[in-house]
Design an enzyme around this catalytic site. Structure first.
Site, PDB file in Angstrom:
ATOM      1  CE  LYS A  81       6.564  -5.541 -10.210  1.00  0.00           C
ATOM      2  NZ  LYS A  81       7.453  -6.665 -10.161  1.00  0.00           N
ATOM      3  CD1 TRP A  96       7.574  -1.758  -6.374  1.00  0.00           C
ATOM      4  CD2 TRP A  96       5.871  -3.166  -6.213  1.00  0.00           C
ATOM      5  NE1 TRP A  96       8.073  -3.034  -6.480  1.00  0.00           N
ATOM      6  CE2 TRP A  96       7.044  -3.921  -6.383  1.00  0.00           C
ATOM      7  CE3 TRP A  96       4.642  -3.850  -6.088  1.00  0.00           C
ATOM      8  CZ2 TRP A  96       7.046  -5.312  -6.442  1.00  0.00           C
ATOM      9  CZ3 TRP A  96       4.652  -5.230  -6.130  1.00  0.00           C
ATOM     10  CH2 TRP A  96       5.845  -5.954  -6.307  1.00  0.00           C
ATOM     11  CB  THR A 139      -3.715 -14.715  12.818  1.00  0.00           C
ATOM     12  OG1 THR A 139      -3.742 -13.871  11.701  1.00  0.00           O
ATOM     13  CG2 THR A 139      -2.588 -15.700  12.681  1.00  0.00           C
TER      14      THR A 139
END
Ligand code: AMP
Length: 542
Positions: free
Chosen positions: A439, A444, A186
């Protein structure tokens, strides 16, 4: 007291034995690199995977040695899946979309001994072979008479000549089910790629769970087209589920464009397909521009990235195809959650059901999840509170390959890097990747939410939301847009589309139009590359 049941190791070879014995004549259809359509069945796949096993014995490969592939979805790749792992070697699926330098790094790190590749990847192999220090054998997945003579690759042989020299009779070895079976790297956004090493046990348990009705719901009556590549997380485990159930398999080979996929679905009677949103975007685009409709497709699993509501709507409402939204990762083999409804949802109207379907879904048995705050305290399952998503289970990674025992786990749980909510019914919803969340003034903003709104605009082909530095708010979102062919949009038109669909402070500050958004090796948007592309960009007024 020990139970008095037969103790049999869970081995990948048993899947092929089963498919051969019980579903020997079930078809495997592949569009080949050569361009033609090839037809075979489990009986022949079983025989040829045994020839692969002999071929590896003949090369002198030991138990656990790595055999790499650079290949599309096709029958020869399937034979390697079973022949390599079944004989006790480790199948290492390399991602051909990675940069050659990354391929070299990964092949050397995994200490691959053999590389089997589709002819379309010959130029990659020519570019990398001199630096792949451990690979001793190169096999081109082609007929003997298609093998070019002057490739410069030492000892290159054709797959058909290689396996053709061996018997179709082979006794699969028996060994500990915790032995390694396959591996996939990955590539995170930082640091070197990490190797995930699956075991026979993890693969079989994952296949059992994946085939369940509330997961992918796979049976002998299905005809499955995995668009998701076999070089990425075992094509979501579908090759194993297929052998376990005896369903028909249809492989698209190198042709992933909308027209090719659609034609293959129609000619083979595909009722179930699996892929990432970017691939489905191409398919839906083809259907819309050519006024075509599916005649056999009934359901599709969409995962790897969030399924935009407009895509879900199009499949479900315009084309009557059920969407199974699924979430997982390489480190999870990959299945974690699948979104299927519960009985209680039958009462809901279509719009309310859609709200449930858009979540990433419920954990399947075998995967435990929790969300935690910055102090690792568990957060409630109220569908509102979001936190870092942690998982554990028998097909979740415990340690990366070659990491010298360093554990990525936190108190026994694997931190996924995703931020999510979980509701009282256990439905998980990804709100963002922890590194992509924006942010703004201490609040958020979910980049996925912003993208979903933009993607619903009829003129938008693809959209990515990223945060940009802002002197007052710390970060503010912008939306990067690729318009559909022939469509012209202005900044104001895109921003006006957000009005009433989200809170004002979550509306992006700006729109940047680009020709293409960089996609990674698995078809997902690469926001790190996008940030690089826009490094000189400044927010209006910032
Ligand atoms: P990979 O290991 O390359 O398959 O990437 C796994 C990551 O893809 C996850 O950690 C998520 O960030 C993302 N992902 C996978 N499926 C979904 C989904 N259905 N919705 C949102 N993000 C997803």
């Amino acid at each position: 007291m020990i139970g008095l049941m037969q103790s049999q190791q869970l081995l990948i070879s048993s899947l092929m034995d089963f498919a051969e014995r019980h579903h020997g004549d079930a078809e495997i259809v592949s569009r080949r690199v050569e361009g033609d359509i090839h037809r075979t069945n489990y009986r022949q796949i079983a025989a040829r995977s045994k020839q692969v096993a002999h071929g590896l014995d003949h090369m002198g490969l030991g138990f656990g040695d790595r055999v790499a592939t650079l290949a599309w979805n096709g029958y020869r790749h399937l034979e390697l899946y079973f022949g390599v792992s079944g004989s006790g070697r480790v199948l290492h699926t390399l991602n051909p979309r990675l940069h050659p330098e990354q391929i070299v790094w990964i092949a050397n790190h995994a200490q691959d001994q053999v590389l089997c590749f589709d002819m379309s990847f010959l130029p990659i192999v020519q570019a990398v072979h001199a630096n792949c220090s451990t690979i001793k054998h190169y096999v081109a997945l082609c007929d003997a008479n298609k093998l070019p003579t002057d490739t410069g690759i030492p000892g290159l042989q054709s797959y058909e000549a290689w396996i053709g020299a061996h018997s179709t009779d082979y006794h699969w070895p028996e060994f500990d089910e915790d032995s390694a079976s396959s591996m996939c790297y990955t590539s995170g956004t930082t640091g070197n790629p990490k190797g995930v090493l699956y075991s026979h046990r993890s693969t079989l348990l994952h296949a059992f769970a994946g085939a369940l009705p509330d997961a992918l719901n796979i049976s002998a009556r299905d005809c499955i087209l995995p668009v998701v590549p076999m070089f990425h997380v075992n094509a979501w485990g579908l090759p194993y589920c297929a052998a376990m159930t005896g369903c028909k398999l249809v492989f698209p080979g190198p042709s992933m464009d909308g027209k090719s996929i659609f034609e293959l679905m129609e000619s083979e009677g595909v009722n179930f397909a699996a892929g990432v949103p970017t691939v489905w975007q191409m398919l839906l685009g083809y259907l819309q521009s050519n006024q075509r409709r599916f005649s056999t497709l009934k359901r599709t699993v969409i995962g790897g990235a969030a399924c935009p509501p407009a895509m879900m709507q199009s499949f479900q409402v315009d084309y009557g195809v059920e969407v199974l939204h699924a979430w997982g990762m390489t480190e999870m083999s990959p299945l974690g959650t699948v979104c299927t409804l519960k009985n209680k949802h039958a009462k809901l109207d279509a719009a309310q059901q859609m709200q449930v379907r858009l979540k990433q879904g419920r954990g399947i048995f075998g995967v435990d999840m929790k969300i935690v705050d910055d102090n690792r305290a568990e957060l409630p399952w109220d569908g509102k509170t979001s936190g870092d998503l942690l998982v554990k289970g028998p097909w979740v990674v415990s340690e990366y390959f070659g990491s010298d025992g360093a554990s990525p786990l936190v108190d026994g749980w694997f931190p996924t890097g995703d931020v999510a909510t979980i509701d009282a019914d256990g439905y998980m919803q990804i709100t963002d990747r922890s590194k992509d969340v924006i942010k703004s003034g201490g609040e958020w903003i979910s980049s996925i939410d912003v993208e979903n709104i933009a993607m619903a605009h009829p003129g938008v082909a693809m959209a990515a939301c990223i945060g940009m530095k802002h002197p007052k708010w710390d970060e503010r979102p912008i939306i990067v847009v690729v318009t559909k062919p022939g469509v012209t949009l202005t900044r104001d038109e895109v921003l006006a589309f957000f009005v009433g669909k989200t809170a004002k402070w979550q509306v992006p500050d700006d729109v940047v139009f680009v020709d293409a958004i960089p996609l990674g090796g698995t078809g997902k948007m690469q926001k790190s590359k996008l940030r690089d592309m826009l490094r000189d960009y400044r927010l209006p007024g910032a």
